[in-house]
Design a protein around this motif. Structure first.
Motif, short mmCIF file in Angstrom:
data_model
loop_
_atom_site.label_atom_id
_atom_site.label_comp_id
_atom_site.label_asym_id
_atom_site.label_seq_id
_atom_site.Cartn_x
_atom_site.Cartn_y
_atom_site.Cartn_z
N LEU A 146 -84.68 -5.22 40.33
CA LEU A 146 -83.74 -4.92 39.94
C LEU A 146 -83.24 -6.25 39.06
N ALA A 147 -83.20 -5.99 37.66
CA ALA A 147 -82.93 -7.26 36.69
C ALA A 147 -82.50 -6.88 35.40
N ASP A 148 -81.62 -7.82 34.77
CA ASP A 148 -81.22 -7.65 33.53
C ASP A 148 -81.23 -9.01 32.64
N VAL A 149 -80.76 -8.74 31.26
CA VAL A 149 -80.37 -9.82 30.69
C VAL A 149 -78.95 -9.90 30.02
N ALA A 150 -78.62 -11.25 29.63
CA ALA A 150 -76.96 -11.21 29.14
C ALA A 150 -76.89 -10.43 27.93
N SER A 151 -78.14 -10.56 27.04
CA SER A 151 -77.83 -9.90 25.70
C SER A 151 -79.28 -9.24 25.15
N SER A 152 -79.31 -8.28 24.28
CA SER A 152 -80.43 -7.76 23.92
C SER A 152 -81.44 -7.43 24.95
N THR A 153 -82.62 -7.31 24.70
CA THR A 153 -83.72 -6.90 25.69
C THR A 153 -84.77 -8.03 26.12
N ALA A 154 -85.53 -7.78 27.02
CA ALA A 154 -86.69 -8.61 27.29
C ALA A 154 -87.76 -7.81 27.80
N SER A 155 -88.99 -8.39 27.79
CA SER A 155 -90.24 -7.44 28.15
C SER A 155 -90.71 -8.33 29.45
N LEU A 156 -91.00 -7.43 30.52
CA LEU A 156 -91.67 -8.02 31.64
C LEU A 156 -92.83 -7.22 32.12
N LYS A 157 -93.90 -7.76 32.16
CA LYS A 157 -95.11 -7.28 32.72
C LYS A 157 -95.29 -7.41 34.21
N VAL A 158 -95.73 -6.51 34.87
CA VAL A 158 -95.80 -6.65 36.14
C VAL A 158 -97.44 -6.45 36.49
N GLU A 159 -97.97 -7.55 37.44
CA GLU A 159 -99.50 -7.47 37.70
C GLU A 159 -99.44 -7.81 39.18
N ILE A 160 -100.52 -7.15 39.67
CA ILE A 160 -101.38 -7.54 41.10
C ILE A 160 -102.39 -8.73 40.96
N VAL A 161 -102.15 -9.53 41.61
CA VAL A 161 -103.29 -10.74 41.40
C VAL A 161 -104.22 -10.78 42.98
N GLN A 162 -105.34 -10.52 42.87
CA GLN A 162 -106.06 -10.85 44.11
C GLN A 162 -106.99 -12.13 44.10
N ASN A 163 -106.67 -13.05 44.77
CA ASN A 163 -107.15 -14.41 44.86
C ASN A 163 -108.22 -14.64 46.01
N PHE A 164 -109.22 -14.84 45.79
CA PHE A 164 -110.17 -14.79 47.08
C PHE A 164 -110.39 -16.27 47.68
N GLY A 165 -109.40 -17.21 47.27
CA GLY A 165 -109.44 -18.40 48.02
C GLY A 165 -110.30 -19.54 47.50
N THR A 166 -110.47 -20.39 48.29
CA THR A 166 -111.18 -21.58 47.99
C THR A 166 -112.26 -21.96 48.88
#
Length: 365
Positions: A146-166
């Motif tokens: 649930l998100a918005d901007v005050a004016s115009s538009t914006a792009s948001l990329k959604v990603e899943i990151v699998q980090n296998f640690g150190t």
């Protein structure tokens, strides 16, 4: 070959030429796909639409900063559970902001105002890290935003990151990207479903700090401006639903598994009863409110922010340090120049600097 579809399953027409193996294989493939989708959806529903993340409404802000700024190719936590990475040449300011009472019905008291003041030459991202990279491995997850901007538009990329640690020789990080969503001035929920890759055959690091994260990415080419994040939730399956909200006490307990902060309070407050085994130090056990994710780092605002009180009066600290740290507690030594009674009782408090005195317990990923 002629066919007909009923309830989403393809069957051969009665008039179709007999071709048993091919016709059966087509039916089997269609049924398998349909059942797979149903299993994912039912898993999400029978789990009570459990939220796979915490603090998706940005209510918990233990550090209590008015805003968090990340610059250049650096990052920091900005609200419990959420990490902002700025990207080369970029500047991002994250401000927890109070909602206008009664404005929206489907989120809580705060939203996160994400202002990228300088775009830089690399992407910026805001991500929520969930411990254990095995979480949701090989399953679908649906991210509700649930998100918005005050004016115009914006792009948001959604990603899943699998980090296998150190530690040791862990596998390389895997990033799975969805189609970008477009945010507008309309505060409307959007849903993104991502198939999380299986980690079969991968190697985990030996430090037990692997994780899977939900990453919201602003590509550098989309410039500057403010995105208002009102709520983010993640559920198993493909159903486009919001997860159930946990009680606030449970949300706080989950957050404190990763990070706990005592103070500052702006007024006098006792930390604990202590024992002075000699004339220059008070010792006490500092118990954490919940068991931490791992053995944490325990640090302090400054050596001279605290005081030790005994029957003779108040003595300011010259040093304070933690030892014997476990996931549940730490032994703290508050050192003074002189004035304590050997083998006597005393109290440790924040009286030397009530504005800044704080204890930080950090087991974040």
């Amino acid at each position: 070959m002629g066919s007909t579809t009923r309830f989403g399953i393809t069957y051969p027409e009665l008039s179709a030429a007999p071709d048993g193996p091919s016709q059966m294989q087509t039916m089997a493939d269609t049924i398998e796909d349909a059942l797979g989708t149903a299993v994912d959806d039912v898993a999400g529903l029978t789990a009570g639409r459990e939220d796979l993340i915490f603090n998706g409404n940005f209510r918990i802000n233990q550090e209590a900063a008015a805003s968090y700024t990340a610059t250049a190719a650096s990052g920091k936590y900005a609200c419990d559970g959420w990490y902002i990475y700025s990207g080369t040449g970029a500047t991002n300011v994250m401000t927890p902001t109070a909602e206008t009472a009664g404005t929206y019905a489907d989120h809580d008291r705060y939203y996160m105002a994400w202002n990228r003041t300088v775009a830089g030459s690399a992407d910026s991202y805001y991500e929520h890290r969930r411990e254990d990279v095995r979480s949701a491995s090989g399953s679908n997850v649906t991210i509700a935003i649930l998100a918005d901007v005050a004016s115009s538009t914006a792009s948001l990329k959604v990603e899943i990151v699998q980090n296998f640690g150190t530690g040791g020789s862990p596998s390389a990080t895997v990033v799975t990207t969805s189609t970008a969503i477009t945010l507008s001035t309309s505060n409307t929920a959007q849903y993104v479903t991502i198939a999380v890759p299986s980690i079969s055959g991968k190697t985990l690091g030996t430090n037990d700090d692997h994780y899977v994260s939900i990453r919201l990415t602003r590509e550098s080419g989309y410039g500057t401006g403010t995105i208002r994040l009102h709520r983010v939730g993640v559920t198993l399956g493909t159903a486009q639903v919001w997860p159930d909200k946990r009680p606030k006490q449970q949300e706080l307990a989950i957050a404190q598994r990763f990070y706990y902060q005592w103070g500052p309070f702006g007024a006098g407050k006792y930390v604990s009863h202590a024992t002075s085994l000699n004339t220059i130090a008070g010792y006490f056990v500092f118990r954490f409110p919940v068991t931490m994710r791992a053995t944490p780092a325990v640090t302090f605002s400054a050596n001279n922010d605290f005081s030790v009180q005994n029957s003779a009066g108040l003595v300011n600290t010259t040093g304070i340090a933690a030892s014997n740290i476990t996931a549940d507690s730490a032994m703290i030594t508050a050192t003074v120049a002189a004035g304590l009674t050997a083998n006597g009782g005393c109290m440790v408090l924040n009286d030397q600097d009530t504005t800044n005195a704080a204890i930080y317990v950090n087991a974040r990923l």
